[in-house]
Write an enzyme that holds these catalytic residues in place. Structure first.
Site, PDB file in Angstrom:
ATOM      1  N   LYS A  49       0.839  -1.206   0.000  1.00  0.00           N
ATOM      2  CA  LYS A  49       0.000   0.000   0.000  1.00  0.00           C
ATOM      3  C   LYS A  49       0.874   1.255   0.000  1.00  0.00           C
ATOM      4  O   LYS A  49       0.563   2.245  -0.665  1.00  0.00           O
ATOM      5  CB  LYS A  49      -0.947  -0.015   1.212  1.00  0.00           C
ATOM      6  CG  LYS A  49      -2.131  -0.936   0.981  1.00  0.00           C
ATOM      7  CD  LYS A  49      -2.885  -1.294   2.231  1.00  0.00           C
ATOM      8  CE  LYS A  49      -3.873  -2.404   1.898  1.00  0.00           C
ATOM      9  NZ  LYS A  49      -4.429  -3.066   3.061  1.00  0.00           N
ATOM     10  N   GLN A  93      -5.419  -2.617   9.380  1.00  0.00           N
ATOM     11  CA  GLN A  93      -5.232  -3.929   8.773  1.00  0.00           C
ATOM     12  C   GLN A  93      -5.801  -5.018   9.688  1.00  0.00           C
ATOM     13  O   GLN A  93      -5.438  -5.094  10.868  1.00  0.00           O
ATOM     14  CB  GLN A  93      -3.720  -4.133   8.562  1.00  0.00           C
ATOM     15  CG  GLN A  93      -3.348  -5.186   7.573  1.00  0.00           C
ATOM     16  CD  GLN A  93      -3.712  -4.848   6.140  1.00  0.00           C
ATOM     17  OE1 GLN A  93      -3.428  -3.767   5.654  1.00  0.00           O
ATOM     18  NE2 GLN A  93      -4.362  -5.773   5.466  1.00  0.00           N
ATOM     19  N   ASP A 118     -11.685   1.461   3.063  1.00  0.00           N
ATOM     20  CA  ASP A 118     -11.891   0.018   2.869  1.00  0.00           C
ATOM     21  C   ASP A 118     -13.378  -0.311   2.722  1.00  0.00           C
ATOM     22  O   ASP A 118     -13.735  -1.436   2.371  1.00  0.00           O
ATOM     23  CB  ASP A 118     -11.355  -0.761   4.087  1.00  0.00           C
ATOM     24  CG  ASP A 118      -9.978  -1.364   3.835  1.00  0.00           C
ATOM     25  OD1 ASP A 118      -9.614  -1.523   2.657  1.00  0.00           O
ATOM     26  OD2 ASP A 118      -9.290  -1.686   4.823  1.00  0.00           O
TER      27      ASP A 118
END
Ligand code: NAP
Length: 281
Positions: A49, A93, A118
């Site tokens: 990322k 995450q 997300d």
């Protein structure tokens, strides 16, 4: 032989488009990535990322925290990031390390929905469900973009999604449904999976087990999308689909690696750009 859908090349194109848009902005978008603990797979995702952000001209900040950082401190960090004007996207995450009392649902709820790149916050999940998304779910949106790129029409097709996770299976089914696919969702309690998958015009597998989809489970000419990321005995990345056999009968197929993975990452960049635009940058 099936046409191989090149997710890697399409992801490059998507990121170039993000880069062009970012270059024209007065203030750059910012993405904060939180990693708690030392999950090796998550460490790779975070590094990737960071690389994607560099390529797209997006400011990125990584918060690599010890496993015992704790839920209260994590929520405090998210609250600070919610307030920061230079940060447009926040992602934590998952999974969070086990045995330290983390509550993943509370963490997802704590992220400002306008920074939830997300699209995991229940507010954004609901918006996806009603067909009015603020952010598209990264992996399913990457799949839709690949279908579009190869002019694969979903309208009226029987789409079978194998897997019903909140991250992939369910939002995938929603995006296909919103494009007028007739959608069947399968899972570990589906009896005779092959009987269902053989009906698919478009088959999406998101299980996480090698050889879940073998050639006898695929209709001739079907479009086969393999979302999974598994490792074979040699430690090589592979999907759910028996690629060598299925590519002989499918019309289109995604490879692993080089299919859904790069596209998921590209959509995250797009979502971060959209967040920045929504924040008036
Ligand atoms: P998950 O939460 O473990 O969900 C797996 C799903 O597969 C569950 O719904 C499960 O059913 C179903 N399943 C398990 N065994 C099955 C079987 N024998 N037959 C039919 N269904 C079965 O996994 P996930 O997070 O959705 O991820 C799925 C895969 O995609 C993983 O390999 C993951 O690494 C990969 N992934 C890739 C990307 C990418 O960027 N390419 C992004 C996210 C995930 P139940 O609900 O009944 O348990």
């Amino acid at each position: 032989m099936a046409i191989i859908i090149d997710g890697k090349a399409l992801a490059v194109k998507c990121k170039e488009e993000v880069r062009t848009a970012v270059d024209a902005m007065a203030r750059k978008p910012g993405l904060a990535v939180i990693l708690v603990g030392e999950n090796p797979a998550s460490q790779v995702y975070v590094r990737n990322k960071q690389k994607d952000c560099q390529e797209c001209g997006i400011h990125s900040e990584e918060f690599v925290l010890p496993a015992d950082y704790g839920q209260p401190a994590l929520l405090t960090l998210i609250a600070e990031l919610n307030q920061r004007e230079d940060i447009d996207g926040i992602l934590c995450q998952l999974p969070l390390p086990e045995g330290y009392g983390y509550d993943e649902e509370a963490v997802l709820l704590a992220i400002d929905p306008s920074k939830d790149v997300d699209a995991f916050h229940p507010y954004n999940v609901g918006k996806i469900m009603i067909g009015d998304p603020s952010f598209l779910p990264c992996t399913p949106a990457g799949v839709m973009k690949m279908l579009d790129e190869y002019h694969i029409d979903v309208d009226g097709k029987h789409c079978v999604v194998v897997g019903r996770s909140n991250i992939v299976g369910k939002p995938m089914a929603m995006l296909l449904l919103h494009r007028n696919g007739t959608v069947t969702v399968c899972h570990s309690h589906t009896p005779d999976l092959a009987a269902v998958t053989r009906q698919a015009d478009i088959l999406v597998s998101a299980v996480g087990k090698r050889n879940t989809i073998t050639a006898d489970m695929v209709k001739e000419g079907a479009v086969v999308i393999d979302v999974a990321m598994n490792r074979n005995e040699q430690g090589k990345l592979c999907g759910d689909v028996d690629f060598a056999e299925v590519e002989k009968i499918a019309s289109y197929i995604t490879p692993v690696p080089g299919g859904c993975g790069p596209m998921t990452r590209a959509i995250l960049m797009e979502n971060t750009l959209h967040a920045a635009v929504a924040h008036g940058k």
